[in-house]
Design a protein around this motif. Sequence first.
Motif, mmCIF file in Angstrom:
data_model
loop_
_atom_site.group_PDB
_atom_site.id
_atom_site.type_symbol
_atom_site.label_atom_id
_atom_site.label_comp_id
_atom_site.label_asym_id
_atom_site.label_seq_id
_atom_site.Cartn_x
_atom_site.Cartn_y
_atom_site.Cartn_z
ATOM 1 N N PHE A 95 0.823 -1.210 0.000
ATOM 2 C CA PHE A 95 0.000 0.000 0.000
ATOM 3 C C PHE A 95 0.858 1.262 0.000
ATOM 4 O O PHE A 95 0.500 2.260 -0.637
ATOM 5 C CB PHE A 95 -0.945 -0.010 1.197
ATOM 6 C CG PHE A 95 -2.002 -1.082 1.100
ATOM 7 C CD1 PHE A 95 -2.863 -1.117 0.023
ATOM 8 C CD2 PHE A 95 -2.128 -2.055 2.075
ATOM 9 C CE1 PHE A 95 -3.839 -2.101 -0.089
ATOM 10 C CE2 PHE A 95 -3.090 -3.044 1.980
ATOM 11 C CZ PHE A 95 -3.952 -3.075 0.903
ATOM 12 N N GLY A 221 -7.337 -4.650 -2.927
ATOM 13 C CA GLY A 221 -7.835 -4.227 -1.621
ATOM 14 C C GLY A 221 -8.620 -5.322 -0.931
ATOM 15 O O GLY A 221 -8.439 -5.576 0.267
ATOM 16 N N PHE A 246 -6.413 0.261 4.673
ATOM 17 C CA PHE A 246 -6.020 0.585 3.305
ATOM 18 C C PHE A 246 -6.804 -0.271 2.307
ATOM 19 O O PHE A 246 -7.245 0.217 1.267
ATOM 20 C CB PHE A 246 -4.515 0.363 3.114
ATOM 21 C CG PHE A 246 -3.670 1.541 3.495
ATOM 22 C CD1 PHE A 246 -3.454 2.575 2.593
ATOM 23 C CD2 PHE A 246 -3.077 1.614 4.737
ATOM 24 C CE1 PHE A 246 -2.670 3.661 2.929
ATOM 25 C CE2 PHE A 246 -2.283 2.700 5.089
ATOM 26 C CZ PHE A 246 -2.084 3.731 4.182
#
Length: 306
Positions: A95, A221, A246
């Motif tokens: 991330f 994700g 995230f």
Amino acid sequence: MIDWMPGSIAIQIGPISLYWYGIAYAVGLAGAYWIMVRQARRFGENADLLGNGLIIVGVAALIGGRLYHVIDQWQLYASDPIKIILPPYSGLGVFGGFVTGTLALIYLVRRYRVSFWRWGDIVAPGIFVMQAAGRWGNFFNQELYGPPTSLPWGIAIDCAHRVVEYPCATYPLDVTHFQPLFLYESLSAIIGASVLVWLSSKPRPRLRVGDLGAIMLIWIGAVRFALEFLRIGNWRLADIPTAQIFGAAFVVIGIGILWLRRRQGAPMLAPVEVPDDEGEGKDADIYDVESYDEVDRSDADAPPLT
């Protein structure tokens, strides 16, 4: 069960060491470059921009990924911070790399005056390829693993690389194996890259320019959000794994992009040219850039691709 516990060094020549993590990162960059060149040609963009562009984005992603990892695993560096910048490097945070890599991409598309959305579609499968290769660096560093498992693909982790929750005294080396979370991410990335390349192979009336990048965000994700339930000793905010925060944000942003592109009336996702390197693509379809109707290659008066 996999009992082999690899070392992080691939080649040692005197004081000079070549680490498997670096090799995995380099292989990932090479693979990403190859697939992005093909995608750029497929969408009628200038593939030459990828030369310097990939270096800039790659370095930015490396810095962001390293910073995220250091924060995530601060207990490894608190007593000796110099290890943050010295090899052997023990990992990168995906991330963190996304954030700094995206900032670099925004800079480049503004500099070259090209479409951010179109290049997001071009880059998306390359990111999957990069992740698929890079995660094997985690295997050689004996990191990114989950709790003990009896599954046949469980991996052994030596005592020096165990998290404090699973010491060798309690979980003996010869009988304890762990979930290979790196493998799950790598396999997911391979599937993700394949899906995006397939989606970009011909006109998709239900998809819009920018959708491949959005799908990539949602995919990565969601996968990372799920895997964090198996991860031990991760960076947390308010007792919530930061990677899940995230991950959820990536899913929301990806869904938001899908909505936005339809709201903006973005053009349909379709190739305007397929790569023909080394003879490939000679029998494949090509489409007119304006109408996306199939072009007859045998027709001398066929409209040029622009």
